[in-house]
Enzyme design. Structure first.
Site, PDB file in Angstrom:
ATOM      1  N   TYR A   1       2.129  -0.477   1.218  1.00  0.00           N
ATOM      2  CA  TYR A   1       0.821  -0.098   1.747  1.00  0.00           C
ATOM      3  C   TYR A   1       0.587  -0.831   3.066  1.00  0.00           C
ATOM      4  O   TYR A   1       0.058  -0.267   4.019  1.00  0.00           O
ATOM      5  CB  TYR A   1      -0.288  -0.443   0.744  1.00  0.00           C
ATOM      6  CG  TYR A   1      -0.135   0.272  -0.590  1.00  0.00           C
ATOM      7  CD1 TYR A   1      -0.410   1.628  -0.702  1.00  0.00           C
ATOM      8  CD2 TYR A   1       0.269  -0.412  -1.735  1.00  0.00           C
ATOM      9  CE1 TYR A   1      -0.273   2.294  -1.921  1.00  0.00           C
ATOM     10  CE2 TYR A   1       0.404   0.245  -2.946  1.00  0.00           C
ATOM     11  CZ  TYR A   1       0.131   1.589  -3.031  1.00  0.00           C
ATOM     12  OH  TYR A   1       0.275   2.235  -4.224  1.00  0.00           O
TER      13      TYR A   1
ATOM     14  N   ASN B   1      -4.263  11.619  -2.366  1.00  0.00           N
ATOM     15  CA  ASN B   1      -3.296  12.557  -1.794  1.00  0.00           C
ATOM     16  C   ASN B   1      -3.319  13.851  -2.611  1.00  0.00           C
ATOM     17  O   ASN B   1      -2.921  13.859  -3.775  1.00  0.00           O
ATOM     18  CB  ASN B   1      -1.899  11.943  -1.812  1.00  0.00           C
ATOM     19  CG  ASN B   1      -0.817  12.888  -1.322  1.00  0.00           C
ATOM     20  OD1 ASN B   1      -1.093  13.988  -0.841  1.00  0.00           O
ATOM     21  ND2 ASN B   1       0.425  12.462  -1.449  1.00  0.00           N
TER      22      ASN B   1
ATOM     23  N   CYS C   1       3.863  10.043  -1.535  1.00  0.00           N
ATOM     24  CA  CYS C   1       3.137   8.792  -1.738  1.00  0.00           C
ATOM     25  C   CYS C   1       3.773   7.945  -2.842  1.00  0.00           C
ATOM     26  O   CYS C   1       3.515   6.740  -2.923  1.00  0.00           O
ATOM     27  CB  CYS C   1       1.663   9.057  -2.010  1.00  0.00           C
ATOM     28  SG  CYS C   1       1.337  10.155  -3.384  1.00  0.00           S
ATOM     29  N   HIS C   2       4.648   8.544  -3.646  1.00  0.00           N
ATOM     30  CA  HIS C   2       5.364   7.769  -4.663  1.00  0.00           C
ATOM     31  C   HIS C   2       6.323   6.764  -4.021  1.00  0.00           C
ATOM     32  O   HIS C   2       6.740   5.820  -4.672  1.00  0.00           O
ATOM     33  CB  HIS C   2       6.122   8.693  -5.625  1.00  0.00           C
ATOM     34  CG  HIS C   2       7.136   9.555  -4.969  1.00  0.00           C
ATOM     35  ND1 HIS C   2       6.799  10.743  -4.335  1.00  0.00           N
ATOM     36  CD2 HIS C   2       8.477   9.413  -4.820  1.00  0.00           C
ATOM     37  CE1 HIS C   2       7.903  11.292  -3.839  1.00  0.00           C
ATOM     38  NE2 HIS C   2       8.930  10.506  -4.114  1.00  0.00           N
TER      39      HIS C   2
ATOM     40  N   GLU D   1      15.142   9.508  -6.870  1.00  0.00           N
ATOM     41  CA  GLU D   1      15.555   9.347  -5.481  1.00  0.00           C
ATOM     42  C   GLU D   1      16.505   8.182  -5.251  1.00  0.00           C
ATOM     43  O   GLU D   1      17.356   8.251  -4.379  1.00  0.00           O
ATOM     44  CB  GLU D   1      14.326   9.186  -4.583  1.00  0.00           C
ATOM     45  CG  GLU D   1      13.502  10.449  -4.504  1.00  0.00           C
ATOM     46  CD  GLU D   1      12.380  10.361  -3.493  1.00  0.00           C
ATOM     47  OE1 GLU D   1      12.383   9.438  -2.655  1.00  0.00           O
ATOM     48  OE2 GLU D   1      11.503  11.244  -3.522  1.00  0.00           O
TER      49      GLU D   1
END
Length: 154
Positions: free
Chosen positions: A88, A111, A119-120, A146
């Protein structure tokens, strides 16, 4: 997997992605041609993403109607590469507002287009996972998909 998500769009792009309920699946959906096009692309891309065949989304996002700060946060977040994690604080610094980490977190909590605007991929400065609109278990699952490096710490 994309059938678990309801995708809302406008003529210019994706407006929202959320978990679909049984009620959503039964409701008829009347849309214009542009809306249908973006929803079809988003569903195909979400399926490919969850199958491990897609690393970035091509469907444009319609951020109209969101506050300027939230739009700025989401535009920066959208550029975080697949498999990478930022804090952040990193986003706050990119905005030129180094003390705005909490405001960044609040913007990301709202979001409307999670997964497509990733945003993850944003965590706390101490490395802990933080929150996520779809829930922390979804955030962990997406990060594991990912990174393929095993479980993400809680």
């Amino acid at each position: 997997m994309s059938n678990k998500f309801l995708v809302e769009s406008s003529e210019i792009g994706i407006k929202a992605v959320r978990l679909a309920s049984t009620k959503d699946r039964r409701r008829p959906n009347s849309r214009g041609a542009g809306e249908q096009r973006w929803q079809g692309i988003a569903h195909r891309e979400l399926s490919a993403y969850f199958a491990g065949r897609l690393r970035s989304f091509s469907a444009p996002c319609d951020l109209d109607g969101l506050p300027p700060f939230t739009r700025a946060v989401l535009k920066i977040t959208a550029r975080i590469p697949y498999g990478e994690i930022r804090s952040y604080r990193w986003i706050a610094n990119k905005l030129g507002k180094p003390r705005a980490s909490r405001a960044v977190g609040n913007a990301l909590a709202r979001n409307p287009i999670p997964i497509i605007i990733p945003c993850h991929r944003v965590v706390r400065s101490d490395g802990s996972i933080g929150g996520f609109a779809l829930g922390r278990s979804w955030k962990r699952r997406l990060l594991e998909l990912e990174t393929k490096s095993g479980p993400i710490p809680g």
